[in-house]
Write an enzyme that holds these catalytic residues in place. Structure first.
Site, PDB file in Angstrom:
ATOM      1  N   LYS A  81       0.836  -1.214   0.000  1.00 48.98           N
ATOM      2  CA  LYS A  81       0.000   0.000   0.000  1.00 48.98           C
ATOM      3  C   LYS A  81       0.866   1.257   0.000  1.00 48.98           C
ATOM      4  O   LYS A  81       0.637   2.189  -0.764  1.00 48.98           O
ATOM      5  CB  LYS A  81      -0.921   0.039   1.239  1.00 48.98           C
ATOM      6  N   ARG A 124      -9.031   0.974   9.266  1.00 47.91           N
ATOM      7  CA  ARG A 124      -8.457  -0.320   9.619  1.00 47.91           C
ATOM      8  C   ARG A 124      -9.421  -1.195  10.391  1.00 47.91           C
ATOM      9  O   ARG A 124      -9.073  -2.308  10.776  1.00 47.91           O
ATOM     10  CB  ARG A 124      -7.236  -0.060  10.478  1.00 47.91           C
ATOM     11  N   ARG A 165      12.177  -5.751   4.897  1.00 48.83           N
ATOM     12  CA  ARG A 165      11.973  -4.325   4.589  1.00 48.83           C
ATOM     13  C   ARG A 165      12.900  -3.434   5.423  1.00 48.83           C
ATOM     14  O   ARG A 165      13.140  -3.678   6.599  1.00 48.83           O
ATOM     15  CB  ARG A 165      10.525  -3.927   4.894  1.00 48.83           C
ATOM     16  N   ARG A 218      12.102  -1.205  10.841  1.00 50.51           N
ATOM     17  CA  ARG A 218      11.064  -0.706  11.738  1.00 50.51           C
ATOM     18  C   ARG A 218      10.946  -1.620  12.950  1.00 50.51           C
ATOM     19  O   ARG A 218      11.099  -2.830  12.830  1.00 50.51           O
ATOM     20  CB  ARG A 218       9.716  -0.680  11.000  1.00 50.51           C
ATOM     21  N   ARG A 257       0.580  -8.535  13.843  1.00 52.63           N
ATOM     22  CA  ARG A 257      -0.052  -7.579  12.918  1.00 52.63           C
ATOM     23  C   ARG A 257      -0.916  -8.312  11.901  1.00 52.63           C
ATOM     24  O   ARG A 257      -1.985  -7.827  11.519  1.00 52.63           O
ATOM     25  CB  ARG A 257       1.029  -6.752  12.206  1.00 52.63           C
TER      26      ARG A 257
HETATM   27  P1  AP5 Z   1       4.990  -1.557   1.761  1.00 53.47           P
HETATM   28  O1  AP5 Z   1       4.646  -0.759   0.573  1.00 53.47           O
HETATM   29  O2  AP5 Z   1       5.696  -0.901   2.894  1.00 53.47           O
HETATM   30  O3  AP5 Z   1       3.689  -2.297   2.305  1.00 53.47           O
HETATM   31  P2  AP5 Z   1       2.513  -1.701   3.204  1.00 53.47           P
HETATM   32  O4  AP5 Z   1       1.280  -2.406   2.765  1.00 53.47           O
HETATM   33  O5  AP5 Z   1       2.503  -0.211   3.186  1.00 53.47           O
HETATM   34  O6  AP5 Z   1       2.990  -2.265   4.609  1.00 53.47           O
HETATM   35  P3  AP5 Z   1       3.019  -1.591   6.059  1.00 53.47           P
HETATM   36  O7  AP5 Z   1       3.752  -2.576   6.936  1.00 53.47           O
HETATM   37  O8  AP5 Z   1       3.578  -0.211   6.045  1.00 53.47           O
HETATM   38  O9  AP5 Z   1       1.551  -1.586   6.387  1.00 53.47           O
HETATM   39  P4  AP5 Z   1       0.919  -1.576   7.741  1.00 53.47           P
HETATM   40  O10 AP5 Z   1      -0.467  -1.371   7.316  1.00 53.47           O
HETATM   41  O11 AP5 Z   1       1.119  -2.696   8.683  1.00 53.47           O
HETATM   42  O12 AP5 Z   1       1.727  -0.423   8.497  1.00 53.47           O
HETATM   43  P5  AP5 Z   1       1.317   0.993   8.967  1.00 53.47           P
HETATM   44  O13 AP5 Z   1       2.505   1.846   8.899  1.00 53.47           O
HETATM   45  O14 AP5 Z   1       0.070   1.443   8.270  1.00 53.47           O
HETATM   46  O15 AP5 Z   1       5.850  -2.826   1.252  1.00 53.47           O
HETATM   47  C1  AP5 Z   1       6.393  -3.778   2.157  1.00 53.47           C
HETATM   48  C2  AP5 Z   1       7.743  -4.309   1.613  1.00 53.47           C
HETATM   49  O16 AP5 Z   1       7.513  -5.012   0.396  1.00 53.47           O
HETATM   50  C3  AP5 Z   1       8.764  -3.196   1.255  1.00 53.47           C
HETATM   51  O17 AP5 Z   1      10.051  -3.676   1.538  1.00 53.47           O
HETATM   52  C4  AP5 Z   1       8.568  -2.983  -0.249  1.00 53.47           C
HETATM   53  O18 AP5 Z   1       9.751  -2.519  -0.838  1.00 53.47           O
HETATM   54  C5  AP5 Z   1       8.182  -4.384  -0.709  1.00 53.47           C
HETATM   55  N1  AP5 Z   1       7.206  -4.365  -1.811  1.00 53.47           N
HETATM   56  C6  AP5 Z   1       6.163  -3.520  -1.983  1.00 53.47           C
HETATM   57  N2  AP5 Z   1       5.458  -3.836  -3.080  1.00 53.47           N
HETATM   58  C7  AP5 Z   1       6.061  -4.941  -3.610  1.00 53.47           C
HETATM   59  C8  AP5 Z   1       5.784  -5.773  -4.736  1.00 53.47           C
HETATM   60  N3  AP5 Z   1       4.738  -5.519  -5.550  1.00 53.47           N
HETATM   61  N4  AP5 Z   1       6.591  -6.826  -4.965  1.00 53.47           N
HETATM   62  C9  AP5 Z   1       7.652  -7.092  -4.146  1.00 53.47           C
HETATM   63  N5  AP5 Z   1       7.973  -6.337  -3.067  1.00 53.47           N
HETATM   64  C10 AP5 Z   1       7.182  -5.285  -2.797  1.00 53.47           C
HETATM   65  O19 AP5 Z   1       0.893   0.751  10.479  1.00 53.47           O
HETATM   66  C11 AP5 Z   1       1.838   0.454  11.485  1.00 53.47           C
HETATM   67  C12 AP5 Z   1       1.141   0.438  12.831  1.00 53.47           C
HETATM   68  O20 AP5 Z   1       0.562   1.747  13.104  1.00 53.47           O
HETATM   69  C13 AP5 Z   1      -0.039  -0.526  12.967  1.00 53.47           C
HETATM   70  O21 AP5 Z   1       0.379  -1.845  13.303  1.00 53.47           O
HETATM   71  C14 AP5 Z   1      -0.849   0.158  14.078  1.00 53.47           C
HETATM   72  O22 AP5 Z   1      -0.302  -0.088  15.337  1.00 53.47           O
HETATM   73  C15 AP5 Z   1      -0.693   1.641  13.765  1.00 53.47           C
HETATM   74  N6  AP5 Z   1      -1.752   2.150  12.882  1.00 53.47           N
HETATM   75  C16 AP5 Z   1      -1.593   2.671  11.629  1.00 53.47           C
HETATM   76  N7  AP5 Z   1      -2.777   3.041  11.114  1.00 53.47           N
HETATM   77  C17 AP5 Z   1      -3.708   2.763  12.055  1.00 53.47           C
HETATM   78  C18 AP5 Z   1      -5.122   2.899  12.100  1.00 53.47           C
HETATM   79  N8  AP5 Z   1      -5.832   3.394  11.079  1.00 53.47           N
HETATM   80  N9  AP5 Z   1      -5.791   2.484  13.237  1.00 53.47           N
HETATM   81  C19 AP5 Z   1      -5.098   1.984  14.279  1.00 53.47           C
HETATM   82  N10 AP5 Z   1      -3.757   1.817  14.307  1.00 53.47           N
HETATM   83  C20 AP5 Z   1      -3.064   2.194  13.194  1.00 53.47           C
END
Ligand code: AP5
Length: 214
Positions: A13, A88, A127, A160, A171
């Site tokens: 994403k 979420r 990552r 991270r 997660r």
């Molecule tokens: P990446 O693009 O980083 O994937 P992502 O889906 O963005 O993954 P995240 O881990 O950032 O999502 P998340 O939803 O858990 O984290 P968030 O920061 O929102 O890609 C991942 C890896 O794969 C990278 O190395 C990339 O290079 C590689 N890649 C990407 N696309 C690829 C492809 N097509 N092919 C191969 N490789 C690829 O949330 C973190 C924490 O914050 C949560 O756990 C929670 O505690 C809190 N939080 C955030 N939002 C909320 C909310 N709305 N409500 C409550 N808590 C929240």
């Protein structure tokens, strides 16, 4: 365009939201990036969020909804934005509808990134993320030009805290229990489109462009 990117941790994403920002100028509203920046700045919000994030749990709705409400009203978001990591759970999705309704707006499109847990585990454990600008890399598939240094801003590229295997497992569990039902919510509104997120990044971008007709 108000677009929601929905999918499990590591499904890509953030990668795609950043491309939409660079290539189309659409603002990326990532609650994860906002919370990490609050932690880095040492703010009260960051202090409250850190414990939940380090354990792989969701941060309380009251903390993240306020962040999105403030951003969505800003001048830079007047022409639309891309939500990455929000909503979420169904309560956040319902609140988003109410919040946008008050502004005379609505979510126009929701793209669900479909991918299995095994691929996610390898993506997330490999990552690496820039501490300053959040640019993303992978130890095998997307290395920075100089080891440990961000290509874009020259800051340190690190793992991270929540990309450790035991936290990744939590997660993913939270995703299946609390976030997966959000797809059904938007399916009910006929806004949901699914894409194969196992494809390479360029192919995923092409699918998104096709879905949005851009
Ligand atoms: P990446 O693009 O980083 O994937 P992502 O889906 O963005 O993954 P995240 O881990 O950032 O999502 P998340 O939803 O858990 O984290 P968030 O920061 O929102 O890609 C991942 C890896 O794969 C990278 O190395 C990339 O290079 C590689 N890649 C990407 N696309 C690829 C492809 N097509 N092919 C191969 N490789 C690829 O949330 C973190 C924490 O914050 C949560 O756990 C929670 O505690 C809190 N939080 C955030 N939002 C909320 C909310 N709305 N409500 C409550 N808590 C929240």
């Amino acid at each position: 365009m108000i677009l929601v990117l929905l999918g499990p941790p590591g499904s890509g994403k953030g990668t795609q939201a950043k491309r939409l920002l660079t290539e189309r100028g659409w603002p990326q509203l990532s609650t994860g990036d906002m919370l990490r920046s609050a932690i880095q700045n040492g703010s009260e919000l960051g202090r409250q969020a850190k414990g939940f994030m380090d354990q792989g749990a969701l941060v309380p709705d009251s903390l993240v909804i306020g962040l999105i409400e403030e951003k969505s009203k800003s001048a830079e978001c007047a022409g639309g934005f891309v939500l990455d990591g929000f909503p979420r759970n169904v309560a956040q999705a319902e609140e988003l509808d109410r919040m946008l309704g008050r502004l005379g707006k609505q979510v126009e499109s929701v793209i669900s990134f479909e991918i299995g847990d095994e691929v996610l585990l390898s993506r997330l454990s490999g990552r690496r993320t820039c501490q300053k600008c959040s640019a993303m890399y992978h130890v095998d598939t997307m290395k920075p030009k100089a080891a440990g240094i961000c290509d874009k801003c020259g800051s340190a590229v690190v793992q991270r805290d929540d990309d450790r295997p035991e936290v990744i497992a939590k997660r993913l569990k939270v995703f299946h229990e609390q976030t997966a039902p959000v797809a059904k919510f938007y399916e009910g509104q006929r806004k949901l489109k699914r894409l194969d997120a196992t494809l390479a990044p360029d192919a995923v971008t092409a699918k998104i462009n096709g879905i949005l007709g851009i």
